[in-house]
Motif scaffolding. Structure first.
Motif, PDB file in Angstrom:
ATOM      1  N   LEU A 230     -21.874 -30.678 -12.897  1.00  0.00           N
ATOM      2  CA  LEU A 230     -21.908 -29.410 -13.624  1.00  0.00           C
ATOM      3  C   LEU A 230     -23.101 -29.365 -14.582  1.00  0.00           C
ATOM      4  N   SER A 231     -24.112 -30.132 -14.293  1.00  0.00           N
ATOM      5  CA  SER A 231     -25.282 -30.256 -15.155  1.00  0.00           C
ATOM      6  C   SER A 231     -26.071 -28.955 -15.237  1.00  0.00           C
ATOM      7  N   HIS A 232     -26.833 -28.817 -16.339  1.00  0.00           N
ATOM      8  CA  HIS A 232     -27.755 -27.691 -16.518  1.00  0.00           C
ATOM      9  C   HIS A 232     -27.058 -26.349 -16.368  1.00  0.00           C
ATOM     10  N   ASN A 233     -26.020 -26.157 -17.167  1.00  0.00           N
ATOM     11  CA  ASN A 233     -25.337 -24.873 -17.255  1.00  0.00           C
ATOM     12  C   ASN A 233     -25.233 -24.482 -18.720  1.00  0.00           C
ATOM     13  N   HIS A 234     -24.340 -23.558 -19.042  1.00  0.00           N
ATOM     14  CA  HIS A 234     -24.144 -23.130 -20.419  1.00  0.00           C
ATOM     15  C   HIS A 234     -22.709 -23.416 -20.867  1.00  0.00           C
ATOM     16  N   LEU A 235     -22.160 -24.497 -20.381  1.00  0.00           N
ATOM     17  CA  LEU A 235     -20.754 -24.812 -20.626  1.00  0.00           C
ATOM     18  C   LEU A 235     -20.500 -25.250 -22.069  1.00  0.00           C
ATOM     19  N   THR A 236     -19.428 -24.711 -22.647  1.00  0.00           N
ATOM     20  CA  THR A 236     -18.969 -25.113 -23.979  1.00  0.00           C
ATOM     21  C   THR A 236     -17.697 -25.950 -23.838  1.00  0.00           C
ATOM     22  N   ASP A 237     -17.185 -26.435 -24.964  1.00  0.00           N
ATOM     23  CA  ASP A 237     -15.958 -27.241 -24.929  1.00  0.00           C
ATOM     24  C   ASP A 237     -14.813 -26.486 -24.256  1.00  0.00           C
ATOM     25  N   LEU A 251     -11.769 -39.244  -9.163  1.00  0.00           N
ATOM     26  CA  LEU A 251     -13.148 -38.880  -9.485  1.00  0.00           C
ATOM     27  C   LEU A 251     -13.931 -40.127  -9.911  1.00  0.00           C
ATOM     28  N   VAL A 252     -15.103 -40.325  -9.305  1.00  0.00           N
ATOM     29  CA  VAL A 252     -15.925 -41.501  -9.628  1.00  0.00           C
ATOM     30  C   VAL A 252     -17.228 -41.125 -10.335  1.00  0.00           C
ATOM     31  N   VAL A 253     -17.682 -39.872 -10.176  1.00  0.00           N
ATOM     32  CA  VAL A 253     -18.917 -39.424 -10.824  1.00  0.00           C
ATOM     33  C   VAL A 253     -18.670 -38.072 -11.480  1.00  0.00           C
ATOM     34  N   LEU A 254     -19.013 -37.972 -12.775  1.00  0.00           N
ATOM     35  CA  LEU A 254     -18.882 -36.710 -13.502  1.00  0.00           C
ATOM     36  C   LEU A 254     -20.158 -36.492 -14.310  1.00  0.00           C
ATOM     37  N   ALA A 255     -20.860 -35.399 -14.001  1.00  0.00           N
ATOM     38  CA  ALA A 255     -22.113 -35.076 -14.695  1.00  0.00           C
ATOM     39  C   ALA A 255     -21.943 -33.794 -15.487  1.00  0.00           C
ATOM     40  N   LEU A 256     -22.005 -33.921 -16.810  1.00  0.00           N
ATOM     41  CA  LEU A 256     -21.877 -32.778 -17.714  1.00  0.00           C
ATOM     42  C   LEU A 256     -23.118 -32.618 -18.584  1.00  0.00           C
ATOM     43  N   ASP A 257     -24.201 -33.238 -18.205  1.00  0.00           N
ATOM     44  CA  ASP A 257     -25.406 -33.227 -19.028  1.00  0.00           C
ATOM     45  C   ASP A 257     -26.063 -31.849 -19.077  1.00  0.00           C
ATOM     46  N   HIS A 258     -26.867 -31.651 -20.121  1.00  0.00           N
ATOM     47  CA  HIS A 258     -27.615 -30.407 -20.324  1.00  0.00           C
ATOM     48  C   HIS A 258     -26.686 -29.189 -20.372  1.00  0.00           C
ATOM     49  N   ASN A 259     -25.704 -29.244 -21.263  1.00  0.00           N
ATOM     50  CA  ASN A 259     -24.818 -28.111 -21.516  1.00  0.00           C
ATOM     51  C   ASN A 259     -24.732 -27.880 -23.018  1.00  0.00           C
ATOM     52  N   ARG A 260     -23.632 -27.311 -23.474  1.00  0.00           N
ATOM     53  CA  ARG A 260     -23.488 -26.993 -24.898  1.00  0.00           C
ATOM     54  C   ARG A 260     -22.205 -27.595 -25.469  1.00  0.00           C
ATOM     55  N   LEU A 261     -21.905 -28.803 -25.032  1.00  0.00           N
ATOM     56  CA  LEU A 261     -20.681 -29.468 -25.466  1.00  0.00           C
ATOM     57  C   LEU A 261     -20.847 -30.048 -26.873  1.00  0.00           C
ATOM     58  N   VAL A 262     -19.787 -29.956 -27.660  1.00  0.00           N
ATOM     59  CA  VAL A 262     -19.767 -30.525 -29.002  1.00  0.00           C
ATOM     60  C   VAL A 262     -18.815 -31.724 -29.068  1.00  0.00           C
ATOM     61  N   SER A 263     -17.841 -31.761 -28.181  1.00  0.00           N
ATOM     62  CA  SER A 263     -16.878 -32.867 -28.162  1.00  0.00           C
ATOM     63  C   SER A 263     -16.414 -33.116 -26.733  1.00  0.00           C
ATOM     64  N   LEU A 264     -15.775 -34.265 -26.539  1.00  0.00           N
ATOM     65  CA  LEU A 264     -15.193 -34.623 -25.253  1.00  0.00           C
ATOM     66  C   LEU A 264     -13.686 -34.773 -25.435  1.00  0.00           C
ATOM     67  N   SER A 265     -12.918 -34.208 -24.533  1.00  0.00           N
ATOM     68  CA  SER A 265     -11.460 -34.215 -24.655  1.00  0.00           C
ATOM     69  C   SER A 265     -10.875 -35.604 -24.395  1.00  0.00           C
ATOM     70  N   ASP A 266      -9.711 -35.860 -24.996  1.00  0.00           N
ATOM     71  CA  ASP A 266      -8.994 -37.106 -24.719  1.00  0.00           C
ATOM     72  C   ASP A 266      -8.517 -37.176 -23.277  1.00  0.00           C
ATOM     73  N   SER A 267      -8.541 -36.029 -22.577  1.00  0.00           N
ATOM     74  CA  SER A 267      -8.174 -36.019 -21.157  1.00  0.00           C
ATOM     75  C   SER A 267      -9.134 -36.867 -20.338  1.00  0.00           C
ATOM     76  N   LEU A 268     -10.278 -37.158 -20.924  1.00  0.00           N
ATOM     77  CA  LEU A 268     -11.257 -38.011 -20.245  1.00  0.00           C
ATOM     78  C   LEU A 268     -10.641 -39.359 -19.882  1.00  0.00           C
ATOM     79  N   GLY A 269      -9.706 -39.820 -20.696  1.00  0.00           N
ATOM     80  CA  GLY A 269      -9.083 -41.115 -20.446  1.00  0.00           C
ATOM     81  C   GLY A 269      -8.259 -41.172 -19.190  1.00  0.00           C
ATOM     82  N   SER A 270      -7.930 -40.013 -18.579  1.00  0.00           N
ATOM     83  CA  SER A 270      -7.157 -39.994 -17.336  1.00  0.00           C
ATOM     84  C   SER A 270      -8.015 -40.307 -16.115  1.00  0.00           C
ATOM     85  N   LEU A 271      -9.335 -40.258 -16.273  1.00  0.00           N
ATOM     86  CA  LEU A 271     -10.238 -40.509 -15.142  1.00  0.00           C
ATOM     87  C   LEU A 271     -10.494 -42.005 -15.017  1.00  0.00           C
ATOM     88  N   THR A 272      -9.451 -42.726 -14.696  1.00  0.00           N
ATOM     89  CA  THR A 272      -9.494 -44.190 -14.736  1.00  0.00           C
ATOM     90  C   THR A 272     -10.360 -44.820 -13.667  1.00  0.00           C
TER      91      THR A 272
END
Length: 429
Positions: A230-237, A251-272
């Motif tokens: 999802l890189s290079h978009n205008h995504l917010t939290d 899921l083994v690869v997650l790309a969120l670079d080049h967006n407008r994120l301020v924080s990462l959710s604790d749901s990230l911990g489910s992607l074991t």
């Protein structure tokens, strides 16, 4: 006799050679004394106010200027900045093997008539680096143009042969067949509805380089998804469907670079099973502690954010091989970071670090690249740490193909990792 007035003269500059160049500064006494009776008094007057003509060689360019012996070295460096364009903060003047004190005068430094000084410079790019970057830019521009030409051709075919909806449905059928959905560079503000019915067939999804501000929760239909870009978009939290992502433990690869994120959710911990996570070029201020649950993570890219500290829980990511936290606001590193025994590359450029954990070299036995440029810490401080000798052997082994160069010469990671080490290139060998 009156001293002849010295005139600053600048020679025609030749092509410069970039960073870490030597500048030869030659001091000449430009004066004329008479013969006979006036000689002694002229010498006395020159002792009081001696004017030096300086010949400055910067790379292949030569300049001339005048300076009093009572002038401070910092004043001389300011003149050199005006002539060469090298900022004072990037200058190091060396005379007879010693670095000159910028707070002292030329006289106090015992700079004599005919003395030669070497000026070391840093902070600029070499011509080789500029050339390589230009080649990369040219290739990127050519690729972008090819993509634009292709889209124009597709749009023309779409207008003449079929409607866009029919075309998208045809593409969706192909995506379902190969398991790869690609909608990159499509200027999308929303993902098309045609995606959701084929979601269970998709293993790889690339929605990068669009204008997405949010992603639908229907993303959960991608029950077999392994790679999501999802890189290079205008995504917010609020625009990230974290509950849908949390339902994708495969899921083994997650790309969120080049967006407008301020924080990462604790749901990230489910992607074991996540192996690669890229959140670079956002405005993330904190990395959640649940990052420690990602025990299969081996690449973590946090470059260009606003992170002030790394969580201690990061030490639980025992599979981590590469960590890039450059261009953040880190002032210290947790000592638990030394538990990352598989870590090979640690990028920490452009932070606020004055030190690193003392056991970083002795405990991180796989580490061979540590980059700390643009931090207050110096190379001398690194050399004093336990295990540095073994780290240095690993580092040189990694870059064995470059061993014809002096090991302190700046190149991609091929130095001790701190800015002060740049000057070591001119130490006696």
């Amino acid at each position: 006799m009156m001293a002849k007035r010295a005139i600053a003269k600048r020679a025609k500059p030749l092509p410069q050679r970039g960073c870490n160049e030597s500048v030869c500064v030659t001091f000449l006494l430009f004066a004329r004394s008479g013969n006979g009776t006036g000689t002694q008094s002229a010498r006395c007057r020159f002792t009081e106010a001696m004017v030096l003509m300086l010949s400055v060689k910067h790379g292949q360019s030569t300049y001339q200027l005048t300076k009093s012996e009572d002038a401070g070295l910092s004043v001389l460096m300011q003149d050199i900045e005006e002539l060469t364009g090298v900022p004072v903060r990037y200058q190091k003047l060396i005379c007879q093997g010693k670095v000159l004190d910028t707070a002292a005068t030329l006289k106090a430094l015992k700079v004599k008539n005919g003395s030669k000084l070497m000026l070391m410079t840093s902070g600029s790019q070499t011509q080789g680096q500029v050339a390589v970057q230009q080649v990369i830019k040219d290739k990127a521009a050519a690729a972008k143009q090819r993509g634009e030409d292709f889209r124009q051709k597709q749009n023309k075919c779409s207008k003449t042969n079929q409607t866009p909806a029919v075309n998208l449905q045809a593409r969706a059928s192909r995506w379902a067949a190969v398991g790869i959905a690609s909608l990159r560079d499509e200027h999308l503000t929303n993902l098309p509805e045609e995606l959701w019915p084929i979601g269970a067939s998709i293993r790889v999804a690339d929605f990068g380089s669009n204008k997405l501000t949010s992603v639908s929760a229907q993303l959960s239909a991608f029950s077999a998804l392994q790679r999501l870009r999802l890189s290079h978009n205008h995504l917010t939290d609020e625009g990230i469907p974290w509950p849908a992502l949390a339902a994708m433990p495969q899921l083994v690869v997650l790309a969120l670079d080049h967006n407008r994120l301020v924080s990462l959710s604790d749901s990230l911990g489910s992607l074991t099973n996540l192996q690669k996570l890229s959140c670079s070029h956002n405005a993330v201020a904190r990395l959640p502690g649940v990052i420690g649950r990602l025990t299969h993570l081996h690449h973590l890219d946090l470059r260009c954010n606003s992170i002030a500290e790394l969580p201690q829980e990061l030490s639980a990511c025992q599979a981590l091989v590469e960590l890039d936290a450059a261009h953040n606001q880190l002032s210290a590193l947790p000592s638990q970071l030394c538990a990352l025994h598989s870590l090979k590359t640690l990028m920490l450029d452009s932070n606020r670090l004055t030190s690193v954990p003392p056991e970083i070299f002795s405990d991180c036995t796989s580490l061979f690249t540590l980059s700390l440029h643009d931090n207050p810490i110096t190379a001398a401080a690194l050399r004093d740490l336990k295990g540095f000798t073994e780290f240095d052997i690993r580092r040189k082994g990694k870059y064995s193909k470059q061993m014809d160069m002096h090991v302190m010469t700046p190149s991609n990671g091929f130095d001790e990792g701190a800015d002060a080490a740049q000057w070591q290139a001119w130490a006696p060998r």
